[in-house]
Design an enzyme around this catalytic site. Structure first.
Site, PDB file in Angstrom:
ATOM      1  N   HIS A 225       0.817  -1.480   0.084  1.00  0.00           N
ATOM      2  CA  HIS A 225      -0.192   0.198  -0.094  1.00  0.00           C
ATOM      3  C   HIS A 225       0.958   1.345  -0.221  1.00  0.00           C
ATOM      4  O   HIS A 225       0.650   2.380  -1.131  1.00  0.00           O
ATOM      5  CB  HIS A 225      -0.990  -0.112   1.306  1.00  0.00           C
TER       6      HIS A 225
ATOM      7  N   LYS B 198     -16.294  -7.656   5.782  1.00  0.00           N
ATOM      8  CA  LYS B 198     -15.273  -8.493   6.524  1.00  0.00           C
ATOM      9  C   LYS B 198     -15.059  -7.990   8.198  1.00  0.00           C
ATOM     10  O   LYS B 198     -15.222  -6.832   8.005  1.00  0.00           O
ATOM     11  CB  LYS B 198     -14.210  -8.412   6.362  1.00  0.00           C
TER      12      LYS B 198
ATOM     13  N   ARG C  96      -1.862  -6.122  -8.615  1.00  0.00           N
ATOM     14  CA  ARG C  96      -0.748  -7.355  -7.833  1.00  0.00           C
ATOM     15  C   ARG C  96      -1.373  -8.041  -9.269  1.00  0.00           C
ATOM     16  O   ARG C  96      -0.803  -7.913 -10.197  1.00  0.00           O
ATOM     17  CB  ARG C  96      -1.445  -7.553  -6.499  1.00  0.00           C
TER      18      ARG C  96
ATOM     19  N   SER D 282      -2.709  -7.221   2.616  1.00  0.00           N
ATOM     20  CA  SER D 282      -3.012  -7.687   4.316  1.00  0.00           C
ATOM     21  C   SER D 282      -3.497  -8.566   5.103  1.00  0.00           C
ATOM     22  O   SER D 282      -3.160  -9.421   5.837  1.00  0.00           O
ATOM     23  CB  SER D 282      -4.606  -6.337   5.087  1.00  0.00           C
TER      24      SER D 282
HETATM   25  P1  ADP Z   1      -9.292  -3.840  -1.075  1.00  0.00           P
HETATM   26  O1  ADP Z   1     -10.487  -3.776   0.714  1.00  0.00           O
HETATM   27  O2  ADP Z   1     -10.474  -2.190  -0.890  1.00  0.00           O
HETATM   28  O3  ADP Z   1      -9.111  -3.859  -1.960  1.00  0.00           O
HETATM   29  P2  ADP Z   1      -7.203  -3.240   0.299  1.00  0.00           P
HETATM   30  O4  ADP Z   1      -6.928  -2.068   1.711  1.00  0.00           O
HETATM   31  O5  ADP Z   1      -6.732  -4.825   0.310  1.00  0.00           O
HETATM   32  O6  ADP Z   1      -7.877  -2.468  -0.152  1.00  0.00           O
HETATM   33  O7  ADP Z   1      -6.064  -2.269  -0.716  1.00  0.00           O
HETATM   34  C1  ADP Z   1      -6.278  -1.243  -0.802  1.00  0.00           C
HETATM   35  C2  ADP Z   1      -5.468  -0.865  -2.500  1.00  0.00           C
HETATM   36  O8  ADP Z   1      -3.726  -1.696  -2.343  1.00  0.00           O
HETATM   37  C3  ADP Z   1      -6.054  -1.205  -4.027  1.00  0.00           C
HETATM   38  O9  ADP Z   1      -6.016  -0.754  -4.654  1.00  0.00           O
HETATM   39  C4  ADP Z   1      -5.192  -2.805  -4.094  1.00  0.00           C
HETATM   40  O10 ADP Z   1      -5.540  -3.430  -4.835  1.00  0.00           O
HETATM   41  C5  ADP Z   1      -4.126  -2.214  -3.101  1.00  0.00           C
HETATM   42  N1  ADP Z   1      -2.896  -3.165  -2.923  1.00  0.00           N
HETATM   43  C6  ADP Z   1      -2.957  -3.934  -1.977  1.00  0.00           C
HETATM   44  N2  ADP Z   1      -2.191  -4.533  -1.054  1.00  0.00           N
HETATM   45  C7  ADP Z   1      -1.124  -4.234  -2.613  1.00  0.00           C
HETATM   46  C8  ADP Z   1       0.726  -4.097  -3.436  1.00  0.00           C
HETATM   47  N3  ADP Z   1       0.789  -4.774  -2.858  1.00  0.00           N
HETATM   48  N4  ADP Z   1       0.928  -3.901  -3.733  1.00  0.00           N
HETATM   49  C9  ADP Z   1       0.536  -3.260  -4.600  1.00  0.00           C
HETATM   50  N5  ADP Z   1      -0.808  -2.524  -4.477  1.00  0.00           N
HETATM   51  C10 ADP Z   1      -1.414  -2.615  -3.699  1.00  0.00           C
END
Ligand code: ADP
Length: 163
Positions: free
Chosen positions: A18, A42, A91, A129
């Site tokens: 992130h 969730k 990703r 996460s």
């Molecule tokens: P959501 O529940 O909206 O997917 P996340 O917190 O999991 O929220 O992810 C927020 C954003 O960060 C999304 O655009 C996700 O694709 C991106 N993201 C999550 N992990 C990574 C990573 N390892 N590298 C790049 N972008 C990521």
């Protein structure tokens, strides 16, 4: 020209993946809103305030980043805050279908909103996460995957000796 971007997510908790997207976005726009949407069904590990606090600590070195929390529709939030661009990290291919649907739905709600995708850098391509929570829960070392403040918060949550 849009000068404000939005990096939305659950950030439960924020990872180095992130953070990489947030840092790269902050170099492209005047102001970046990093907003936690609390709509998800969730059950989160970290409470809303904890997630915002960790995000604030992790982005403290980026003066043009604003951390916020919201419920409701992302497109309405963007419109209300005069944000023209949503930046989402991509990703593996598995992210694509959901992201494609969401980008189109957001544009239906707010026609001027554009979604841009930023490719995850290879070290973060498989980082999520969910995996971080799982590794931490079973006592694994997550220090390479998350900012220091998050590693400490996970350690407090799941116990274990300070590393
Ligand atoms: P959501 O529940 O909206 O997917 P996340 O917190 O999991 O929220 O992810 C927020 C954003 O960060 C999304 O655009 C996700 O694709 C991106 N993201 C999550 N992990 C990574 C990573 N390892 N590298 C790049 N972008 C990521």
């Amino acid at each position: 020209m849009p000068h404000r971007a939005l990096c939305p997510g659950s950030f439960d908790p924020v990872t180095n993946g992130h953070l990489d997207v947030i840092e790269r976005t902050s170099a492209l726009f005047e102001q970046v809103f990093v907003t936690i949407f609390f709509n998800t069904v969730k059950v989160p590990l970290f409470a809303p305030e904890e997630r915002m606090d960790l995000l604030r600590q992790a982005t403290a070195h980026l003066p043009n980043v604003v951390v916020d929390g919201a419920t409701g529709l992302l497109a309405q939030y963007a419109q209300a805050h005069e944000i023209g661009v949503v930046v989402r990290g991509l990703r593996a291919v598995s992210d694509f279908e959901y992201e494609f649907a969401m980008a189109e739905m957001n544009k239906q709600v707010y026609g001027e909103l554009e979604t841009l995708f930023m490719m995850a850098r290879p070290p973060h391509s498989y980082l999520s996460s969910t995996l971080v929570r799982e590794v931490a829960q079973w006592g694994g070392d997550v220090r390479g995957f998350v900012p220091d403040c998050v590693a400490r918060a996970l350690q407090q949550r799941f116990g274990g000796e300070p590393r």
